[in-house]
Write an enzyme that holds these catalytic residues in place. Structure first.
Site, PDB file in Angstrom:
ATOM      1  N   TYR A   1       0.830  -1.208   0.000  1.00 44.19           N
ATOM      2  CA  TYR A   1       0.000   0.000   0.000  1.00 44.19           C
ATOM      3  C   TYR A   1       0.864   1.257   0.000  1.00 44.19           C
ATOM      4  O   TYR A   1       0.670   2.158  -0.819  1.00 44.19           O
ATOM      5  CB  TYR A   1      -0.919  -0.016   1.219  1.00 44.19           C
TER       6      TYR A   1
ATOM      7  N   ARG B   1      -3.086   8.783  16.614  1.00 40.91           N
ATOM      8  CA  ARG B   1      -3.769   8.983  15.342  1.00 40.91           C
ATOM      9  C   ARG B   1      -4.484  10.334  15.410  1.00 40.91           C
ATOM     10  O   ARG B   1      -4.711  10.881  16.503  1.00 40.91           O
ATOM     11  CB  ARG B   1      -4.783   7.869  15.062  1.00 40.91           C
TER      12      ARG B   1
END
Length: 332
Positions: free
Chosen positions: A148, A214
């Site tokens: 990815y 995050r």
């Protein structure tokens, strides 16, 4: 914008479907394209009745043809969750390499402006925080996430090559963690996984010690940033995300409070190359686009939780319906 025509790939996915909503609402003639390998037609079925929306079931890794004029292309076709790109690694590599090449060629043929969806994953496990666009990243090209990460890095490189060599109008958005309705429960990303576990009465799984961070951006804010970037004059990559950073442990506690669950957080080993920090530097987006996120995490999470709760309730109703049809109650 009634005469402007836009192709949106990955149209049946989470972000693609929201972009289809925005561009149809703005009056564009929208062509949605998706091979449905991870997308869901349920995300865009409400658009089928609109005169300014059409859908093509097609894999952009193969040759892409669209008849008639085309003004804009938004390339959002790609698996985006660890579960998906670890399950289908070759398709993940192909859609950001062959697929991007096909769409850049189409943009060149049609003289269309193209915006490609890159990701914060191009920064890998970053050594700087927050991550500015000038940071080149810390990526393992042969690790499990490499299919990815490197696919997106190649996508940026070939897009800039078309821009510099052919003079093609290109835009590159680097998307940080985004959430909202139409995400898939249990797709491997932290937010839907946590909410799914809470709804099922399971403990919430934290990988590592939970100190990794995050930054979560609500989907409406992200779409606004993408919309502004498309119509800007900026061709270099641009971060779009919410810089409000939070640890995974803190986020898990927020989810437990939101869902009023009695579960606890349990720790499991951290996956290979999982990034320890994620926080966008959005200085360029503020300065060039006049953009910054508006939706608070508490507000966005409430909307997202209600969406997932409805989905889980429907799933349970279907399971009950299936069970009672297989095991009918016999009245005596």
């Amino acid at each position: 914008m009634k005469n402007k025509r836009v192709l949106i790939t990955g149209a049946a996915g989470f972000l693609g479907s929201h972009l289809c909503d925005r561009f149809t609402q703005e009056g564009f003639q929208v062509i949605g394209m998706d091979n449905l390998i991870t997308g869901d037609l349920a995300n865009i079925e409400h658009l089928f009745k609109l005169p300014n929306f059409e859908f093509y079931h097609h894999d952009v890794s193969n040759f892409v043809h669209v008849s008639g004029k085309l003004d804009y292309i938004l390339h959002f076709a790609s698996p985006a969750s660890p579960i998906d790109y670890l399950k289908i690694p070759i398709q993940t590599l192909k859609v950001s390499s062959l697929g991007t090449h096909n769409l850049l060629g189409l943009a060149l043929e049609k003289k269309a402006r193209i915006l490609v969806a890159s990701t914060s994953e191009i920064y890998g496990d970053p050594l700087v925080n927050p991550q500015p666009e000038e940071y080149w990243g810390n990526v393992n090209p042969v690790g499990p996430r490499g299919v990815y990460d490197e696919a997106k890095r190649f996508q940026e490189a070939i897009t800039m090559a078309y821009h510099t060599f052919h003079g093609l109008e290109t835009r590159i958005v680097r998307i940080f963690n985004t959430y909202g309705p139409r995400m898939r429960l249990n797709d491997g990303r932290v937010l839907p996984t946590f909410i799914g576990q809470a709804l099922r009465g399971e403990d919430l799984t934290v990988f590592g010690d939970g100190s990794q961070t995050r930054s979560f951006c609500y989907v409406d804010d992200l779409v606004e940033g993408i919309y502004r970037l498309l119509f800007s004059d900026y061709a270099l990559p641009m971060n779009i995300g919410n810089p409000d950073e939070i640890t995974i442990n803190e986020f898990g506690e927020e989810i437990l409070r939101l869902t009023q669950a009695d579960q606890r957080l349990i720790c499991k080993p951290l996956p290979t190359d999982d990034p320890k920090q994620r926080r966008p530097d959005i200085s360029k987006a503020k300065q060039i686009l006049g953009w910054e996120p508006k939706v608070s995490r508490s507000e966005g999470l409430k909307i997202t939780y209600e969406y997932f709760k409805q989905i889980e309730d429907k799933n349970q109703q279907f399971k009950d319906f299936t069970y009672y049809n297989k095991h009918p109650v016999v009245m005596k």
